[in-house]
Scaffold this active site. Structure first.
Site, PDB file in Angstrom:
ATOM      1  N   ASN A 298       0.814  -1.219   0.000  1.00  0.00           N
ATOM      2  CA  ASN A 298       0.000   0.000   0.000  1.00  0.00           C
ATOM      3  C   ASN A 298       0.848   1.271   0.000  1.00  0.00           C
ATOM      4  O   ASN A 298       0.336   2.360   0.271  1.00  0.00           O
ATOM      5  CB  ASN A 298      -0.916   0.008   1.233  1.00  0.00           C
TER       6      ASN A 298
ATOM      7  N   HIS B   9     -14.281  -2.203   7.043  1.00  0.00           N
ATOM      8  CA  HIS B   9     -13.111  -2.959   7.494  1.00  0.00           C
ATOM      9  C   HIS B   9     -13.409  -3.699   8.798  1.00  0.00           C
ATOM     10  O   HIS B   9     -14.231  -3.274   9.615  1.00  0.00           O
ATOM     11  CB  HIS B   9     -11.945  -1.991   7.700  1.00  0.00           C
TER      12      HIS B   9
ATOM     13  N   GLU C 191     -15.877   4.228   4.483  1.00  0.00           N
ATOM     14  CA  GLU C 191     -14.471   4.420   4.137  1.00  0.00           C
ATOM     15  C   GLU C 191     -14.362   5.340   2.935  1.00  0.00           C
ATOM     16  O   GLU C 191     -15.276   5.401   2.104  1.00  0.00           O
ATOM     17  CB  GLU C 191     -13.805   3.074   3.842  1.00  0.00           C
TER      18      GLU C 191
ATOM     19  N   SER D 270     -10.622  -0.929   0.629  1.00  0.00           N
ATOM     20  CA  SER D 270      -9.344  -1.572   0.350  1.00  0.00           C
ATOM     21  C   SER D 270      -9.447  -2.818  -0.506  1.00  0.00           C
ATOM     22  O   SER D 270      -8.491  -3.179  -1.188  1.00  0.00           O
ATOM     23  CB  SER D 270      -8.645  -1.926   1.665  1.00  0.00           C
TER      24      SER D 270
ATOM     25  N   ASP E 289     -13.160   6.151   7.605  1.00  0.00           N
ATOM     26  CA  ASP E 289     -11.822   5.553   7.615  1.00  0.00           C
ATOM     27  C   ASP E 289     -11.136   5.968   6.311  1.00  0.00           C
ATOM     28  O   ASP E 289     -11.550   5.557   5.225  1.00  0.00           O
ATOM     29  CB  ASP E 289     -11.964   4.030   7.707  1.00  0.00           C
TER      30      ASP E 289
ATOM     31  N   HIS F  87      -6.900   4.544   2.918  1.00  0.00           N
ATOM     32  CA  HIS F  87      -6.389   4.381   1.553  1.00  0.00           C
ATOM     33  C   HIS F  87      -6.598   5.618   0.680  1.00  0.00           C
ATOM     34  O   HIS F  87      -6.369   5.566  -0.530  1.00  0.00           O
ATOM     35  CB  HIS F  87      -7.041   3.165   0.893  1.00  0.00           C
TER      36      HIS F  87
ATOM     37  N   LYS G  82       0.187   3.678   4.739  1.00  0.00           N
ATOM     38  CA  LYS G  82      -0.183   3.473   3.336  1.00  0.00           C
ATOM     39  C   LYS G  82       0.595   4.482   2.501  1.00  0.00           C
ATOM     40  O   LYS G  82       1.799   4.318   2.302  1.00  0.00           O
ATOM     41  CB  LYS G  82      -1.696   3.631   3.158  1.00  0.00           C
TER      42      LYS G  82
END
Length: 375
Positions: A37, A123, A164, A168, A191, A194, A224
Site C-alpha cells: 500500500n 473494514h 471508508e 481496500s 476511515d 487508503h 499506506k
C-alpha cells in the site's frame, strides 16, 4: 494445553487448510511489488529515511511508555498540530495502528449513539469496534447511502454512519454528494486509510472536501501512502479529550516512537510539496495505463478506473492462488484475496499500483496476466 483447546485449534486449522485459506507470514518474495500500500513510494524516500534516522539519534528507538505517562515527546506534538492544520480539524489523537484507532474509537463513542449504520464492506476493525460497543448497529448495501435518509430524517436521536473513503478490497468510494446529504442528519465516521496522500489535488482526500462540521470523526493511517506506520483520529477537542480518558487501546499502549512520528511528519511535508503533486500525477498516469491495457487485453477489472487498487475477479480460491504463484514465478508479487476477507466465490487478485512503478513494468505485468487468464 487442555485437550479441548488443542482439538479446537486443530479443527480450525484443518478446515482452513482444506478451503485453501490457511495463512502464515512469509518473507516478502523477490520481484516487482504490487501487493504493497506504499502508493507514493515514500517508505524508501531519502527525506523520510533521514528524518527517521535523525530522530533516532536524538530520541532513541522507543517512546518508553504510554502517551499519558511519558511517551509523548516533541515530534508527537508537532505531528498532531501538523495534521490538525493540514486537514483543518480541531484536535488529533495518535494510535499505533489503524485497527487500534478504529476499534477503540468506535468502542467508546459507539455506545453514545442510538444506532450505527455501517457500509456492508466496512473494514474488520470498524466491525469489531461496533460489535464491542454493544450499541445497535446495522449494515447498509455497499455505497448506498441515500436509502438511509428516511430513517435518519424521521428521528431526533443520535445516529452514526460509518464508511471508508476508498475501500481496500474493492477500490471504490462512496458518493460525495450522498455523504454530504447524510451528514445533515447523522454524524459521520470515515476511515481514510487508503485515501490520504493520494486522493485529491492536494492529497487531503475526504478531509479536504468535507469540513469538520460535515465529517466530525476522521481516521487516517500513516502506513499506506505516507509509507511509515501508525494512525490518528481527528475530531473536535471534546471527542479527543474523551478518548484520552476512555480509549483503552490508547491509554494502555506504548506510544509510537518519536522517530516514527518524525518520519510521518517528513512524509506529510513531501505530500504537500511540488514533489508530492508530481508523485500523485505519476500514480494517476500508472492507473490510466493499467486501465487502458486491461481494456486492450480483455482483462476484467472490478475497481473504478481512477484508483490505485485494481482488482481482477477470478472466482475460486484455487484460481486466485494459482494466478498469484504464476505471476510470482514471472517476477511479480501480487496478492490473492480470498474469503473471509471477501465474500464466498469472489476471490480476486489485488494489484496495488505505486508512483514508483514504470509504464514498462506495468505493461509486462498486464501481458503476463493476460496470458495467465487465457489458460
Amino acid at each position: 494445553m487442555h485437550r479441548q483447546v488443542t482439538d479446537a485449534l486443530q479443527h480450525a486449522a484443518s478446515q482452513r487448510q482444506q478451503q485453501q485459506r490457511w495463512r502464515q507470514p512469509q518473507v516478502r518474495p523477490q520481484g516487482v511489488l504490487l501487493a504493497s500500500n506504499d502508493y507514493l513510494g515514500l517508505s524508501e524516500h531519502p527525506q523520510v529515511i533521514a528524518a527517521y534516522q535523525q530522530a533516532l539519534q536524538h530520541y532513541g528507538t522507543g517512546s518508553g511508555g504510554s502517551a499519558l505517562v511519558c511517551g509523548t515527546q516533541s515530534p508527537h506534538l508537532y505531528l498532531q498540530q501538523q495534521l490538525a492544520d493540514w486537514l483543518e480539524r480541531d484536535n488529533v489523537l495518535l494510535f499505533s495502528s489503524g485497527f487500534a484507532a478504529n476499534f477503540s474509537t468506535l468502542l467508546q463513542l459507539g455506545k453514545l449513539y442510538h444506532k450505527i449504520h455501517a457500509d456492508r464492506l466496512a473494514h474488520a476493525s470498524l466491525i469489531d469496534g461496533m460489535r464491542a460497543s454493544g450499541v445497535r448497529w446495522k449494515r447498509f448495501a455497499h455505497n448506498q447511502l441515500a436509502p438511509l435518509l428516511p430513517e435518519l430524517t424521521a428521528t431526533d436521536q443520535a445516529h452514526l454512519v460509518v464508511t471508508e473513503s476508498v475501500f481496500s478490497m474493492d477500490g471504490d468510494s462512496p458518493c460525495l454528494a450522498q455523504l454530504r446529504q447524510v451528514a445533515e442528519h447523522a454524524d459521520l465516521y470515515v476511515d481514510d486509510a487508503h485515501g490520504l496522500g493520494v486522493v485529491g489535488a492536494d492529497g487531503r482526500s475526504i478531509g479536504g472536501v468535507m469540513n469538520q462540521r460535515q465529517l466530525p470523526l476522521l481516521m487516517v493511517t500513516f502506513g499506506k501512502a505516507l509509507g511509515v506506520g501508525g494512525a490518528a483520529v481527528l475530531a473536535p477537542t471534546a471527542v479527543i479529550d474523551y478518548l484520552h480518558n476512555f480509549a483503552r487501546e490508547y491509554i494502555y499502549s506504548t506510544a509510537i516512537s518519536a522517530a516514527q512520528a518524525a518520519a510521518v511528519s517528513a512524509a506529510i511535508k513531501l505530500v504537500q510539496s511540488a514533489e508530492g503533486s508530481s508523485l500523485r500525477q505519476r500514480l494517476q498516469e500508472n492507473i490510466a495505463h493499467v486501465s487502458r491495457l486491461a481494456a486492450e487485453y480483455g482483462i476484467p477489472l472490478m475497481a473504478a478506473p481512477n484508483t490505485a487498487i485494481q482488482l481482477v475477479p477470478v472466482g475460486t480460491d484455487s484460481k486466485a492462488l494459482q494466478l498469484q504463484q504464476h505471476l510470482r514465478n514471472r517476477g511479480f508479487v501480487v496478492a490473492a484475496i480470498r474469503p473471509p476477507t471477501v465474500p464466498q466465490g469472489q476471490a480476486r487478485l489485488r494489484l496495488t499500483l505505486s508512483a514508483s512503478h514504470t509504464p514498462a513494468v506495468l505493461t509486462q505485468l498486464m501481458q503476463e496476466l493476460a496470458q495467465c487468464l487465457q489458460h
